[in-house]
Design a protein around this motif. Structure first.
Motif, mmCIF file in Angstrom:
data_model
loop_
_atom_site.group_PDB
_atom_site.id
_atom_site.type_symbol
_atom_site.label_atom_id
_atom_site.label_comp_id
_atom_site.label_asym_id
_atom_site.label_seq_id
_atom_site.Cartn_x
_atom_site.Cartn_y
_atom_site.Cartn_z
ATOM 1 N N UNK A 69 36.104 -24.396 -11.400
ATOM 2 C CA UNK A 69 37.542 -24.223 -11.185
ATOM 3 C C UNK A 69 38.348 -25.144 -12.094
ATOM 4 N N UNK A 70 37.730 -26.240 -12.520
ATOM 5 C CA UNK A 70 38.440 -27.186 -13.381
ATOM 6 C C UNK A 70 38.997 -26.512 -14.632
ATOM 7 N N UNK A 71 38.297 -25.503 -15.141
ATOM 8 C CA UNK A 71 38.719 -24.832 -16.366
ATOM 9 C C UNK A 71 39.968 -23.963 -16.171
ATOM 10 N N UNK A 72 40.255 -23.560 -14.934
ATOM 11 C CA UNK A 72 41.359 -22.623 -14.700
ATOM 12 C C UNK A 72 42.347 -23.073 -13.638
ATOM 13 N N UNK A 73 42.130 -24.225 -13.030
ATOM 14 C CA UNK A 73 43.043 -24.682 -11.978
ATOM 15 C C UNK A 73 44.359 -25.148 -12.574
ATOM 16 N N UNK A 74 45.388 -25.138 -11.755
ATOM 17 C CA UNK A 74 46.677 -25.698 -12.148
ATOM 18 C C UNK A 74 46.661 -27.170 -11.752
ATOM 19 N N UNK A 75 46.939 -28.016 -12.717
ATOM 20 C CA UNK A 75 46.903 -29.448 -12.479
ATOM 21 C C UNK A 75 47.835 -30.129 -13.470
ATOM 22 N N UNK A 76 48.509 -31.189 -13.093
ATOM 23 C CA UNK A 76 48.509 -31.803 -11.779
ATOM 24 C C UNK A 76 49.237 -30.930 -10.769
ATOM 25 N N UNK A 77 49.104 -31.287 -9.512
ATOM 26 C CA UNK A 77 49.733 -30.527 -8.444
ATOM 27 C C UNK A 77 50.648 -31.441 -7.642
ATOM 28 N N UNK A 78 51.805 -30.941 -7.310
ATOM 29 C CA UNK A 78 52.696 -31.675 -6.429
ATOM 30 C C UNK A 78 52.314 -31.372 -4.995
ATOM 31 N N UNK A 79 52.612 -32.294 -4.119
ATOM 32 C CA UNK A 79 52.320 -32.103 -2.708
ATOM 33 C C UNK A 79 53.513 -32.591 -1.898
ATOM 34 N N UNK A 80 53.453 -32.331 -0.604
ATOM 35 C CA UNK A 80 54.486 -32.806 0.310
ATOM 36 C C UNK A 80 53.804 -33.561 1.435
#
Length: 142
Positions: A69-80
């Motif tokens: 998944x590292x190759x296609x994940x969206x990163x960085x990610x915001x969180x709440x």
């Protein structure tokens, strides 16, 4: 009302080495379209969506069983934060044009996910409709 009151608690998650196929199976098993990607401390480092897998990987002939998944994940990610007022969470989701967002505790570890579906089930007023409209008008996420 706070985020914790309506979020999906203890969501399925994967790590960066999980295969795309493994992430897709998690989505199937948990009836969801996005899986948070966490590090060894259970802190969100990205997200992988059904769209990432199908449009960005499968359509290009990627071997989903042997690609992480590292190759296609969206990163960085915001969180709440789980104790954030729901109104503020809706404003952040609108500002970021996201349909789903990881929820963390004060230490930054994954506690849940907040989605438009969660909001629609809990919110009986115009805020959810406005968020859906704004997010739907936004450019597509990668």
């Amino acid at each position: 009302m706070n985020v914790e009151d309506v979020m999906t608690k203890n969501p399925a998650a994967c790590n960066v080495s999980t295969s795309l196929k493994g992430a897709a199976l998690l989505m199937l098993e948990n009836d969801c379209g996005q899986i948070p990607v966490v590090n060894d401390q259970n802190e969100p480092v990205g997200v992988i969506t059904d769209r990432d897998i199908t449009v960005r990987a499968v359509s290009k002939g990627v071997d989903v069983a042997n690609t992480s998944v590292e190759a296609f994940m969206s990163s960085p990610v915001n969180s709440i934060c789980f104790n954030m007022p729901l109104k503020d969470a809706v404003c952040q989701m609108e500002a970021e044009s996201v349909r789903r967002i990881p929820v963390v505790c004060e230490q930054g570890t994954l506690k849940g996910m907040l989605s438009l579906a969660d909001l629609a089930k809990a919110d009986k007023h115009q805020a959810t409709a406005e968020l859906v409209k704004k997010v739907s008008e936004a450019p597509a996420q990668k």
